[in-house]
Structure formats: structure tokens, C-alpha cells
Write a protein that holds these residues in place. Structure first.
Motif, PDB file in Angstrom:
ATOM      1  N   LEU A  66      38.164  41.506  45.460  1.00 30.45           N
ATOM      2  CA  LEU A  66      37.396  41.897  44.283  1.00 30.45           C
ATOM      3  C   LEU A  66      36.358  40.830  43.934  1.00 30.45           C
ATOM      4  CD1 LEU A  66      36.879  43.768  41.890  1.00 30.45           C
ATOM      5  CD2 LEU A  66      38.698  42.554  40.654  1.00 30.45           C
ATOM      6  N   ALA A  79      42.825  40.387  44.553  1.00 32.86           N
ATOM      7  CA  ALA A  79      41.845  39.751  43.674  1.00 32.86           C
ATOM      8  C   ALA A  79      40.773  39.029  44.485  1.00 32.86           C
ATOM      9  CB  ALA A  79      42.545  38.774  42.734  1.00 32.86           C
ATOM     10  N   TRP A 130      40.658  48.678  45.065  1.00 28.75           N
ATOM     11  CA  TRP A 130      41.998  49.232  44.867  1.00 28.75           C
ATOM     12  C   TRP A 130      42.372  50.175  45.998  1.00 28.75           C
ATOM     13  CZ3 TRP A 130      44.044  54.147  43.986  1.00 28.75           C
ATOM     14  CH2 TRP A 130      45.374  54.181  43.543  1.00 28.75           C
ATOM     15  N   ARG A 190      43.539  46.000  47.358  1.00 23.59           N
ATOM     16  CA  ARG A 190      44.067  45.711  46.028  1.00 23.59           C
ATOM     17  C   ARG A 190      44.296  44.214  45.798  1.00 23.59           C
ATOM     18  NH1 ARG A 190      48.656  50.503  45.211  1.00 23.59           N
ATOM     19  NH2 ARG A 190      47.316  52.227  45.903  1.00 23.59           N
ATOM     20  N   PRO A 209      35.700  47.837  41.666  1.00 24.83           N
ATOM     21  CA  PRO A 209      37.163  47.761  41.515  1.00 24.83           C
ATOM     22  C   PRO A 209      37.890  48.959  42.127  1.00 24.83           C
ATOM     23  CG  PRO A 209      36.088  47.160  39.467  1.00 24.83           C
ATOM     24  CD  PRO A 209      35.036  47.722  40.354  1.00 24.83           C
TER      25      PRO A 209
END
Length: 390
Positions: free
Chosen positions: A144, A141, A135, A139, A131
Motif C-alpha cells: 500500500l 501495508a 486488498w 493486503r 487500497p
């Protein structure tokens, strides 16, 4: 087909080289990852972005360098790679990478080589580091989710590799155990047969010296021959096991085990002990595999040894029957039969059954025809003669 064979040969040679020189293999992995890391430097950057610099190139190399020591200290290499990637992200505006190559390689290595505690530490570190990396980058989703997926896949592949290696080790240990058991059976058969012949001749020697000196001389010759034969077979067996070898070329002798062709010599040695042995081959005599021939020889040897030691017999019969699908070996005698059977149920008969089972056959033993004597029958499937020659 030829190209596939060449590629398979190169692949196998590469695997052997990597197994013999792990550091060289890790250097190769690092160079391969470095090549992948260099790809974004060769692609023109979008307008508005500063060009890739030598500093950025050097920092990307720094993230790859720890992979050379990935097998020796996987967790330490993981922390070194994470620190180098963080430094690369914070100090230079270099090209981004489509995949976290170095991280994936290290996670795979930890999963494949490290203990459970180290794998747990690695998982906790990744839950924090992934994460943070996303970031600092986009940043999003989506990134991620993708990053968590590829790292989980690398971990799973590492665990699968570890499971496969464990299975190979277990298989190798089982093969070694089977080989030790085979060698133990061979040693038992050789020594038991030779010592039994020597004991019979030695017990008859004192009587023969007084009654018939020429028979005493024959008994001593038989003892000597049995000892020499046992020594020759043991020397052959132990020579195969030696690593340094005794030959002029530095390799251990690897003569074939005695087979069906050696049966007449075996029977002659047994006859020298006073047991009248007859031999008959029934059916279409044909070549059999070397392993089957060696098994038949050892079965007959063990059966006649038991006859000499336990049966108090005067005659014995050996019959080898060839059928279209199997080879049957029958050894019978006129000894004490069922009274001697319990003493014959030890390791010798167990070894005979194991030898037969190793070839997909079986063995039965019990009283002979009409309840007289003792009989052993072993059946072993054999292929056609053409298959054996091939």
C-alpha cells in the motif's frame, strides 16, 4: 562523442515526430507498456501456480489498449484502465505485475494535461482504488505504501511536465512579442525616412519649377528613388513574413538587412533632399555582426530622418568610431538643437535606445558641442574581428 550525437539526433527526431503525430506517439507508448506487461508471462511461474493462459494474456492487453486515447480523454481512460485491471484480477489467475504500468501512465497524463477539477477527481478515485487493489492482491501495508508513493511520483512528474510546457509557451509568446516589436520598429524606420524625404522634396519642388527647372527634375527623381527604396525594403520585410513564399522554390526571399555597407547609399538619398551630410569612419575598421550593422544603419536612418523633419538644419555629420570593445555612432547637426529636442523624444528615440539595449549598449541624445544643434550617440559592444568571421 559521435555516438552521443547520433543518440541526441534520434531523440530530437523522435520528439518532432511525436509532436506532429500524437496518436502515433500514444500507440508507441501503449506498445512499450504492453512489452513491460508481457515480462511476467515470459518468466517461469513458481511451482503450484497455474500456467499463464492466452485468456490472461488477452486481459492484460485489454488493460493497455485504452492508453491509445490517453491524450484525448485522460479521465475516461483512467476509469477504463481501472475497470480492465479489476476484471483481470477477478476473472483470471494471471501473473502479477511488479508495477501498475497502465495506471502510472494515465495518472501522469491526467496531471500533465487535465484541468484542476479533473485532477481532483483523479486523486479521489486513486485514494479509493489503490487500497482496494492492494486488498485484492497482497493486503500488505508495504505494498500500500509503495503504491501510494509511485502514484504520487507519477502525479508530480506530470505537474512538472505541465509547468515546463507552460514556461515554453510563455517564452515563445515573449519571443513573438519581441519579434513584433522589432518589425514595428523596422516599419517605422523605413516609412518615416522615406516619407520625410518625399515631403522635403515635394515642398521644394514648386519653388524649383519656377526658379530652376533642372532642380525640380532632380527633386522628382529623389522622390521616386525614396519611394522605390522604401518599397524594396518593405517587400523584403513582408516577404520574410510570408508563409507561401514568392520565389521559384516556394520560399520567401531572405536577403540580409541593410548594414554598414549601405550607409553611403542612405547618405546620398539624404543629400538629395538638400541636407549636406558628411561621413567619417574613425579607428580600425573591421567586420561587425550582421545584427549590429543593421542596427547602426537604422540608427543613422532614424537620426537623419529626425533632422530632416524637426531640426531645420543645413548640415549633419555622421561618425562611426571603432574601438577595441565597442562601436560608437554619432550623428549631429546644426539645427535648432534643444528647441527641437522635445519633438525628438518620441517613438524614434525610444526605438533607437531599444535597438542599442538589445545589443547590450546604450544611447544618449542632447545638445551638440557648444550647445549648438543636436547630437545622438549610440554605443554598441562588438566582438573581435576574428570572432565575427568565425
Amino acid at each position: 562523442m559521435g555516438i552521443r550525437g547520433e543518440l541526441r539526433g534520434w531523440w530530437e527526431r523522435g520528439r518532432v515526430l511525436a509532436a506532429d503525430h500524437p496518436l502515433l506517439a500514444d500507440i508507441g507508448v501503449a506498445l512499450l507498456v504492453q512489452s513491460a506487461m508481457n515480462m511476467p508471462f515470459l518468466v517461469p511461474r513458481a511451482p503450484g501456480l497455474p500456467p499463464a493462459t492466452w485468456a490472461a494474456y488477452g486481459m492484460s492487453t485489454l488493460t493497455v489498449l485504452p492508453l491509445v486515447w490517453r491524450r484525448r480523454a485522460p479521465v475516461a481512460v483512467l476509469f477504463a484502465v481501472l475497470a480492465a485491471n479489476l476484471l483481470y484480477r477477478l476473472t483470471v489467475d494471471g501473473p502479477g505485475q511488479p508495477l501498475p504500468y497502465t495506471g502510472l501512465v494515465v495518472v501522469y497524463t491526467v496531471a500533465a494535461l487535465s484541468a484542476a477539477r479533473e485532477r481532483l477527481v483523479t486523486g479521489l478515485v486513486l485514494l479509493l482504488a489503490v487500497p482496494v487493489g492492494v486488498w485484492l492482491n497482497t493486503r500488505s501495508a508495504r505494498e500500500l505504501t509503495f503504491s501510494l508513493f509511485v502514484f504520487a511520483a507519477a502525479y508530480v512528474f506530470g505537474r512538472l511536465t505541465d509547468a515546463r510546457q507552460r514556461a515554453h509557451r510563455v517564452e515563445a509568446e515573449q519571443a513573438a512579442a519581441r519579434e513584433r516589436a522589432r518589425i514595428a520598429r523596422e516599419m517605422h524606420d523605413i516609412l518615416s525616412h522615406a516619407v520625410s524625404l518625399m515631403i522635403v522634396q515635394a515642398e521644394a519642388g514648386p519653388v524649383a519649377v519656377r526658379a530652376a527647372p533642372e532642380r525640380a527634375e532632380a527633386a522628382f527623381d529623389a522622390i521616386s528613388a525614396a519611394g522605390r527604396d522604401a518599397m524594396a525594403q518593405l517587400r523584403h520585410m513582408l516577404g520574410v513574413l510570408r508563409d507561401d513564399g514568392a520565389g521559384s522554390d516556394g520560399t520567401a526571399p531572405r536577403e540580409p538587412q541593410p548594414g554598414l555597407a549601405a550607409l553611403p547609399g542612405l547618405l546620398d538619398r539624404v543629400r538629395g533632399s538638400g541636407l549636406d551630410v558628411t561621413y567619417r569612419a574613425v579607428g580600425d575598421v573591421r567586420p561587425v555582426p550582421e545584427g549590429v550593422g543593421a542596427t547602426v544603419f537604422r540608427v543613422v536612418q532614424e537620426a537623419l530622418t529626425n533632422t530632416l523633419r524637426h531640426a531645420d538644419a543645413h548640415t549633419a555629420q555622421v561618425q562611426v568610431t571603432y574601438t577595441a570593445v565597442e562601436l560608437e555612432v554619432a550623428v549631429s547637426d546644426d539645427g535648432r538643437g534643444s528647441h527641437a529636442a522635445p519633438r525628438r523624444g518620441g517613438h524614434g528615440l525610444v526605438g533607437i535606445r531599444e535597438r542599442a539595449a538589445a545589443h547590450g549598449g546604450g544611447a544618449v541624445a542632447g545638445p551638440g558641442a557648444g550647445g549648438r544643434g543636436f547630437e545622438l550617440r549610440v554605443r554598441i559592444p562588438v566582438p573581435a574581428a576574428a570572432e565575427v568571421r568565425a
